[in-house]
Design an enzyme around this catalytic site. Structure first.
Site, PDB file in Angstrom:
ATOM      1  CG  ASN A  37      -0.271  -0.026   2.538  1.00  0.00           C
ATOM      2  OD1 ASN A  37       0.870   0.426   2.670  1.00  0.00           O
ATOM      3  ND2 ASN A  37      -0.942  -0.543   3.556  1.00  0.00           N
ATOM      4  NE  ARG A  38      -2.269   6.977  -1.649  1.00  0.00           N
ATOM      5  CZ  ARG A  38      -2.042   7.659  -2.761  1.00  0.00           C
ATOM      6  NH1 ARG A  38      -0.817   8.049  -3.063  1.00  0.00           N
ATOM      7  NH2 ARG A  38      -3.051   7.959  -3.570  1.00  0.00           N
ATOM      8  CD  GLU A  55       2.048  -2.661   3.366  1.00  0.00           C
ATOM      9  OE1 GLU A  55       1.380  -3.159   4.294  1.00  0.00           O
ATOM     10  OE2 GLU A  55       1.856  -2.962   2.152  1.00  0.00           O
ATOM     11  CG  ASP A 112      -4.727 -11.827   2.956  1.00  0.00           C
ATOM     12  OD1 ASP A 112      -3.689 -11.169   2.795  1.00  0.00           O
ATOM     13  OD2 ASP A 112      -5.189 -12.138   4.077  1.00  0.00           O
TER      14      ASP A 112
END
Length: 364
Positions: A246-247, A249, A314
């Site tokens: 995501n942003r 990470e 997931d």
């Protein structure tokens, strides 16, 4: 995949007669039944044969290496009031990033093998039984002396995550020796999916196996703390087929800002320079940005009424991998992933028990 000469002889016999017994194989090859059983066991671990009757595997396989645990989810009936008791409901279901991805893949119809660890306790029994029943091959899931891991999530009345506590100490027991035991299976796989919860040495070893075998590897960073601890493993000498941050990470892995779409593109370019072919950055309700050799493309999210956000990422990753193996290009695979995520957050389950390829395609 490396097969011994005797294993190749047995495979040839099985192709002619999948229902041939070990005694008949032994007589044909002039060896003992006990020796044949050892070879058949090895062929099972390598993913060459499946189940009773020694059916030869024909579908492309995905190997997932990652955590398996029990999810405890509590949802408040009304907006959460901090530092107070909130009336609501609670559920306990099998979870874990690696395990969830594996179950989603199996439910979509992809042959999937899971390399993981669960405790030698009742929770471990339940996780193993449920995962196997969903169609995942669990012959490489080991039992640990540690308790089965748990992920405890508190959800607000609208289904959004308020806070979560992850106890994944059992995942630390997934060591290089366990991955080495599955190396032939990995070498014969079409895709290797890696859970960022893995110990550093295990993750590095699995990536090295993928590079040596020429197997495409996908890394799920999992969280900012895990992304920070594993960022140095994302390097040109260990090229990744894809990474799915995501942003936050993405910013953590690259050390670059990722607050705007322009910054996300620049950070993705930095990862391309570090050997990542495709960077699929999740942007929440805005969808995602998929960056690759042909440039960057925004992929829109599929609208859904949110019941529970747990498991959406997931499902998206599993669907992305499934679509790739079905022959879709990466953009179409990402769109398929968004559809699976939308179906997941629209229900109360971390993995939808009714998930199928037909159901996902009906939402596109």
């Amino acid at each position: 995949m490396s097969l011994t000469e005797r294993e190749r002889e047995i495979v040839a016999l099985l192709r002619r007669d999948p229902m041939i017994g070990s005694a008949a194989i032994a007589e044909t090859l002039g060896t003992t039944r006990a020796a044949v059983n050892v070879h058949l066991s090895n062929l099972g671990r390598k993913g060459v044969i499946l189940g009773r009757g020694y059916v030869l595997a024909t579908r492309p396989a995905v190997v997932v290496v990652g955590g398996a645990n029990m999810d405890v989810k509590a949802r408040s009936e009304r907006p959460v009031v901090s530092a107070s008791s909130n009336p609501g409901t609670a559920t306990i279901t099998p979870g874990g990033v690696g395990r969830n991805v594996a179950e989603n893949l199996a439910r979509l119809g992809t042959r999937t093998h899971l390399v993981s660890v669960v405790g030698g306790d009742t929770l471990g029994d339940q996780v193993l039984a449920a995962t196997s029943a969903a169609g995942v091959h669990v012959e490489h899931v080991r039992r640990s002396t540690r308790p089965t891991g748990t992920y405890t999530a508190v959800l607000d009345a609208d289904g959004e995550l308020v806070v979560a506590v992850s106890d994944m100490t059992a995942t630390e027991d997934i060591d290089t020796a366990q991955v080495a035991a599955a190396r032939d299976l990995i070498a014969g796989a079409e895709l290797l999916v890696l859970d960022g919860n893995l110990p550093e040495a295990t993750l590095a070893y699995a990536l090295d196996l993928a590079v040596a075998a020429g197997v495409r590897a996908i890394l799920e960073p999992v969280s900012v703390p895990k992304a920070r601890a594993r960022a140095h493993l994302v390097a040109a000498e260990r090229p990744l087929f894809a990474i799915t941050p995501n942003r936050d990470e993405l910013a953590t892995i690259t050390g670059l800002p990722a607050g705007t779409d322009r910054e996300v593109r620049a950070a993705a370019d930095a990862l391309h320079e570090r050997g990542v072919r495709h960077v699929w950055t999740h942007l929440g309700e805005a969808g995602s940005l998929l960056s690759g050799p042909e440039g960057a493309v925004t992929v829109g999210a599929v609208p859904a009424r949110v019941v529970d956000v747990t498991g959406a990422g997931d499902a998206a990753l599993a669907a992305f991998a499934h679509a790739l193996l079905a022959g879709e290009d990466v953009v179409a695979a990402a769109a398929y992933g968004h559809a699976a995520a939308a179906l997941t957050i629209a229900g109360p389950h971390t993995v939808r028990p009714d998930l199928t390829d037909t159901l996902v395609r009906s939402t596109l």
